[in-house]
Design a protein around this motif. Structure first.
Motif, short mmCIF file in Angstrom:
data_model
loop_
_atom_site.label_atom_id
_atom_site.label_comp_id
_atom_site.label_asym_id
_atom_site.label_seq_id
_atom_site.Cartn_x
_atom_site.Cartn_y
_atom_site.Cartn_z
N ILE A 114 -17.13 104.52 40.61
CA ILE A 114 -18.37 105.13 40.12
C ILE A 114 -18.47 104.98 38.60
O ILE A 114 -19.52 104.63 38.06
N ALA A 115 -17.36 105.24 37.91
CA ALA A 115 -17.36 105.11 36.46
C ALA A 115 -17.69 103.67 36.05
O ALA A 115 -18.49 103.44 35.14
N ALA A 116 -17.11 102.71 36.74
CA ALA A 116 -17.33 101.31 36.40
C ALA A 116 -18.75 100.85 36.70
O ALA A 116 -19.28 99.97 36.01
N LEU A 117 -19.38 101.45 37.71
CA LEU A 117 -20.74 101.06 38.08
C LEU A 117 -21.79 101.63 37.14
O LEU A 117 -22.95 101.21 37.18
N ALA A 118 -21.40 102.57 36.30
CA ALA A 118 -22.34 103.15 35.34
C ALA A 118 -22.74 102.11 34.31
O ALA A 118 -21.97 101.21 33.97
N ASP A 119 -23.95 102.24 33.79
CA ASP A 119 -24.36 101.40 32.67
C ASP A 119 -23.63 101.83 31.40
O ASP A 119 -23.24 100.99 30.59
N VAL A 120 -23.48 103.13 31.23
CA VAL A 120 -22.72 103.67 30.10
C VAL A 120 -21.80 104.76 30.64
O VAL A 120 -22.25 105.85 30.98
N ALA A 121 -20.51 104.45 30.74
CA ALA A 121 -19.52 105.44 31.15
C ALA A 121 -18.90 106.03 29.90
O ALA A 121 -18.30 105.31 29.08
N ILE A 122 -19.06 107.33 29.73
CA ILE A 122 -18.52 108.05 28.57
C ILE A 122 -17.34 108.87 29.05
O ILE A 122 -17.48 109.68 29.96
N ALA A 123 -16.18 108.66 28.45
CA ALA A 123 -14.97 109.31 28.95
C ALA A 123 -14.26 110.09 27.86
O ALA A 123 -14.23 109.68 26.70
N SER A 124 -13.69 111.20 28.26
CA SER A 124 -12.77 111.92 27.40
C SER A 124 -11.58 111.04 27.11
O SER A 124 -11.16 110.24 27.96
#
Length: 240
Positions: A114-124
């Motif tokens: 899911i994170a990889a499929l995002a256009d912009v994945a923002i992570a801690s």
């Protein structure tokens, strides 16, 4: 009680995974609810944001495997296990506006996809990413399908074969995610990115999303035509 919270805030569809005691592991019911919301997206939506309650973003998928001793054909297993997840990933790919994820803690299996499929994945900066299926002798082709056009072959093979837990800083280098921030700054950074998109018109955000999605599969000449077409269509809306 719902295990996924879905609401519209302004022009943003917000999806919150709300199963923190189970690591927000995705159930079929959660995937169905998310799919239904995305397929009935308001035409005024500027962005879709997915985040999670609790310490972890999503630790995988709630087991859908048949009980030991169950007799099942390959087609039975495809219909029960493979197709629902592949269809869910396809729905995420086809979101017509920017798809943003806010990731904290563990993102494993489905969560990593899911994170990889995002256009912009923002992570801690304390988030971690993993494809652990082979620890259970499961062929992770479903996750591979989601990741295959997101990261390099070498990175993909490394994640799958070694099952390494990848820290956020390295995940950013690999291209798995876009932005890392200190844990206490995650909410503010998500608000900043989403707030930027809310200022744009629907034709602009949808046009750019279409170009980003389609351009890798087109020739140079086709990309030129696509760029001109989307640009003039989006701009023309300002002069109606």
């Amino acid at each position: 009680m719902s295990e996924v919270l879905i609401s519209t805030k302004g022009n943003v569809l917000e999806i919150i995974l709300d199963r923190p005691d189970k690591g927000n592991a995705l159930t079929p019911e959660m995937a169905e609810a998310i799919t239904a919301a995305l397929k009935s997206l308001s035409p005024e939506t500027r962005a879709v944001l997915m985040k999670a309650n609790g310490p972890d973003f999503c630790t995988g998928r709630s087991a859908a495997m048949p009980a030991p001793g169950t007799r099942a054909t390959a087609l039975d297993l495809r219909n029960a296990i493979s197709e629902p997840v592949l269809d869910f990933y396809e729905v995420l790919r086809e979101i017509p506006v920017p798809f943003i994820t806010a990731v904290q803690g563990k993102a494993a299996g489905v969560g990593c996809a899911i994170a990889a499929l995002a256009d912009v994945a923002i992570a801690s900066d304390t988030a971690t990413f993993q494809v652990p299926e082979m620890n259970h002798d499961i062929a992770p082709t479903l996750v591979l399908n989601a990741l295959a056009d997101r990261i390099s072959r070498a990175a993909l093979a490394r994640m799958v074969f070694t099952r390494d837990v990848i820290p956020a800083a390295e995940a950013k280098v690999l291209g798995l995610i876009a932005i890392t921030v200190p844990a206490d700054g995650l909410e503010a950074e998500v608000a900043r990115v989403v707030g930027q998109l809310e200022k744009n018109s629907v034709p602009t955000v949808r046009g750019i999303k279409a170009f980003i999605s389609m351009s890798p599969e087109t020739s140079s000449a086709s990309r030129k035509e696509l760029a001109a077409l989307i640009n003039c269509v989006a701009t023309a809306e300002k002069f109606r």
